[in-house]
Design a protein around this motif. Sequence first.
Motif, PDB file in Angstrom:
ATOM      1  N   ALA A  20       0.832  -1.200   0.000  1.00 54.34           N
ATOM      2  CA  ALA A  20       0.000   0.000   0.000  1.00 54.34           C
ATOM      3  C   ALA A  20       0.858   1.238   0.000  1.00 54.34           C
ATOM      4  O   ALA A  20       2.034   1.219   0.391  1.00 54.34           O
ATOM      5  N   ALA A  21       0.257   2.336  -0.439  1.00 52.58           N
ATOM      6  CA  ALA A  21       0.867   3.656  -0.326  1.00 52.58           C
ATOM      7  C   ALA A  21       0.445   4.284   0.998  1.00 52.58           C
ATOM      8  O   ALA A  21      -0.438   3.782   1.696  1.00 52.58           O
ATOM      9  N   ARG A  22       1.064   5.386   1.325  1.00 49.49           N
ATOM     10  CA  ARG A  22       0.582   6.151   2.469  1.00 49.49           C
ATOM     11  C   ARG A  22      -0.818   6.682   2.157  1.00 49.49           C
ATOM     12  O   ARG A  22      -1.161   6.956   1.023  1.00 49.49           O
ATOM     13  N   ASN A  23      -1.611   6.806   3.203  1.00 56.54           N
ATOM     14  CA  ASN A  23      -2.989   7.300   3.098  1.00 56.54           C
ATOM     15  C   ASN A  23      -3.862   6.403   2.224  1.00 56.54           C
ATOM     16  O   ASN A  23      -4.842   6.845   1.635  1.00 56.54           O
ATOM     17  N   GLU A  24      -3.515   5.129   2.168  1.00 54.77           N
ATOM     18  CA  GLU A  24      -4.312   4.141   1.441  1.00 54.77           C
ATOM     19  C   GLU A  24      -4.802   3.097   2.431  1.00 54.77           C
ATOM     20  O   GLU A  24      -4.102   2.734   3.371  1.00 54.77           O
ATOM     21  N   PHE A  25      -6.010   2.612   2.214  1.00 49.31           N
ATOM     22  CA  PHE A  25      -6.561   1.526   3.015  1.00 49.31           C
ATOM     23  C   PHE A  25      -6.259   0.184   2.346  1.00 49.31           C
ATOM     24  O   PHE A  25      -6.376   0.052   1.128  1.00 49.31           O
TER      25      PHE A  25
ATOM     26  N   ALA B 165      -1.144   1.825  14.263  1.00 49.17           N
ATOM     27  CA  ALA B 165      -1.963   1.317  15.365  1.00 49.17           C
ATOM     28  C   ALA B 165      -3.142   2.260  15.589  1.00 49.17           C
ATOM     29  O   ALA B 165      -3.394   3.183  14.800  1.00 49.17           O
ATOM     30  N   GLY B 166      -3.863   2.042  16.666  1.00 48.24           N
ATOM     31  CA  GLY B 166      -4.966   2.915  17.056  1.00 48.24           C
ATOM     32  C   GLY B 166      -6.088   2.911  16.042  1.00 48.24           C
ATOM     33  O   GLY B 166      -6.523   1.861  15.568  1.00 48.24           O
ATOM     34  N   THR B 167      -6.545   4.106  15.680  1.00 48.99           N
ATOM     35  CA  THR B 167      -7.685   4.214  14.759  1.00 48.99           C
ATOM     36  C   THR B 167      -7.323   3.828  13.335  1.00 48.99           C
ATOM     37  O   THR B 167      -8.215   3.753  12.470  1.00 48.99           O
ATOM     38  N   ASP B 168      -6.051   3.590  13.047  1.00 48.94           N
ATOM     39  CA  ASP B 168      -5.653   3.136  11.717  1.00 48.94           C
ATOM     40  C   ASP B 168      -5.806   1.629  11.544  1.00 48.94           C
ATOM     41  O   ASP B 168      -5.556   1.104  10.452  1.00 48.94           O
TER      42      ASP B 168
ATOM     43  N   VAL C 124      -6.715  -1.690   7.495  1.00 45.27           N
ATOM     44  CA  VAL C 124      -5.513  -0.964   7.897  1.00 45.27           C
ATOM     45  C   VAL C 124      -5.395   0.267   7.010  1.00 45.27           C
ATOM     46  O   VAL C 124      -5.408   0.155   5.779  1.00 45.27           O
ATOM     47  N   ARG C 125      -5.312   1.433   7.628  1.00 49.40           N
ATOM     48  CA  ARG C 125      -5.007   2.657   6.873  1.00 49.40           C
ATOM     49  C   ARG C 125      -3.558   3.019   7.154  1.00 49.40           C
ATOM     50  O   ARG C 125      -3.139   3.148   8.307  1.00 49.40           O
ATOM     51  N   VAL C 126      -2.791   3.185   6.095  1.00 52.47           N
ATOM     52  CA  VAL C 126      -1.397   3.587   6.257  1.00 52.47           C
ATOM     53  C   VAL C 126      -1.371   5.086   6.541  1.00 52.47           C
ATOM     54  O   VAL C 126      -1.867   5.874   5.727  1.00 52.47           O
TER      55      VAL C 126
END
Length: 653
Positions: A50-55, A86-89, A148-150
């Motif tokens: 995945a890229a950053r800001n990608e689910f 982690a957390g909300t991601d 997972v959201r990066v």
Amino acid sequence: MNRLLGLGLASVFLSVPALAAAPAAWAESAMVKVRSGASAQARSELRLTAARNEFVSFQVALHGGDAGLRGVRASLASLDGPSRIAGTDVTLYREAYVTTKQPSVKGEPVGAWPDGLVPDRDEIAGEARKAFPFDVPAGEARAVWVDVRVPENAPAGDYVGEVTVTADGGFTSRVTVRLAVVDAALPSTPALASAFLLWPPHVCNAHFGRTDCTPAELEPLLTRYQRMALEHRITLSGPFPRSPWAPDWAAFDATWGPFLEGTAPTRLPGAKATTLEYVGPLTASALADFTAHVRARGWLDRAYAQVGDEPPYGASFEDVRAHAELVRQSAPGLRTLLTTNSAELANHSLEDLVDVAVPLVNHLDGTEAPYVGDQRGTYAGFLARPGRQVWAYQSCMSHGCAYGTNAPENKPGAGWPSYMLDRSAAKARAMEWVSFLEGATGELYYQTVGMLPTAWTDQYRFNGNGDGTLFYPGTVAAIGGSTAVPVASIRLKLIRQGVQDYEWLTAVSRAGDPAFARKVARELIPAASRVPDDGAAFDAARLRLIQRYQELTGASTPTPPATGDANSGGTPTPVTPPATGGTASGGSTPTPAPTGTVPSAAVDAPSGGCSAGGGGGTAMLAGLLVLGAWWSRGARRARVRVPVRMSPRRRRG
């Protein structure tokens, strides 16, 4: 003597009771719908990219064995690498099942289908919910979904996490997930505009048991639905109450302005609604008032008025013309939208009155006259006019409309993109790929809460299971906690994946190789009516795009080993990676196709579809070989960013 000995041993073995089948947990792709009859698999690891800001999403599937499992719980504390995710991601869900009584498409099995996703801790209110514990009946399968959201500031590199599954009686199993974060980032506001509709009385009925909610009662809940939509990269174009109209504009701005300006507290930072629908009466004064306000707020370029629906069925062409002329005269600058095709626009001389034409996907790349084959060329004259756009939508024509609906029965009906819950995961991910191939810059969907009051048990509508229903009502009674929230469907997750795929297709095109992007998409989907059910092929195509984007933007990406085309389904053959100059859209030389969400050590991983049986195929094997080599060589990734765009607009289906 040997014969007697053999007979004796056989009698001994026959007298020993068969060993009981033990319960099991395994790693599963998001592109497989884990039905209750799925067989247990021996797969303990997944690899994702995945890229950053990608689910990215995956599943942990469970089988109850002969005794079943009680009190199942799952957890994933974090993915650790160059930093910590982690957390909300990270969100875990229990997959809820809807039991169908008749299939959306002939031949699909009826029974329990996974779709609703009950969160462990919900994304909107952050409250603990009733995802866990749950039971897995003896001889049946169930699944846990993981998102997972990066983070947008996550360094590129390799991350590792472990999902731990426990149950009563000491059962414990662990699934490893390895995530390769490439040094690129997806924008929070997608390139593909969307206008997914929501009718507020359905939300009122599902959450309050009536249809006469006041705005004060309903608006806090409706804003949660919009936030959920934006976090799945779609826009609810008109989720606000219709009465009274005109609204108190100061109150409207305070409630809905954050979603239009990118200040709402979404997990995609700065995400903006890509569309804003005029939902008031078609009168000159009301249209003028709305247009003046949204112009002053800087929202006019995303606003539109729909001047008719599927004429001549939902409206007459005479009414369409009258409505469009009214908008032109009383609300200059407000775009007009119509669900129709190029032939009807021309036949009724509407090209100068319609700004956004929204044809059925069946009319963009059809199988029946007069829309057989790719129809992109028929929109050239319309698009040559300033400000014109073509969007697309799917409807019950993707599975065959019931008698009495506007659209005629569609034949064939089995191969189109489809948001029905009893179709394959690939069908739900395909619409955005087809939109790219057909040059559509927006997507419309006619309803997202059509069967919301009965969504947990019955969504059969317009001859399909799930037609017009993408959310579930997260009432306190249904999911626990203290705050009512929307609950996402698996289909909503797959639509988000399709929008992200569109983002990669667009990024490769804008980086200089539109021919390659188009080639990858066309190899995956030969025609809109021929969407494959092979989920692994979608993941493989996505990774080809990521690799090409890195090449075009100067990233230092290792060359994959010789392997076969992941989409070919044949015997692997040596190939050469595409040159930096681009690959022609035609030609027969296969290109490397690593796969994105696949097991790392199982050649027999499922390739997609509707049940988690065994059996993979060349697509999965090729992807494993490529991604395994990529991973092991520790790819260096240059800093690149997918261009951020405020894209075209919206709506309808």
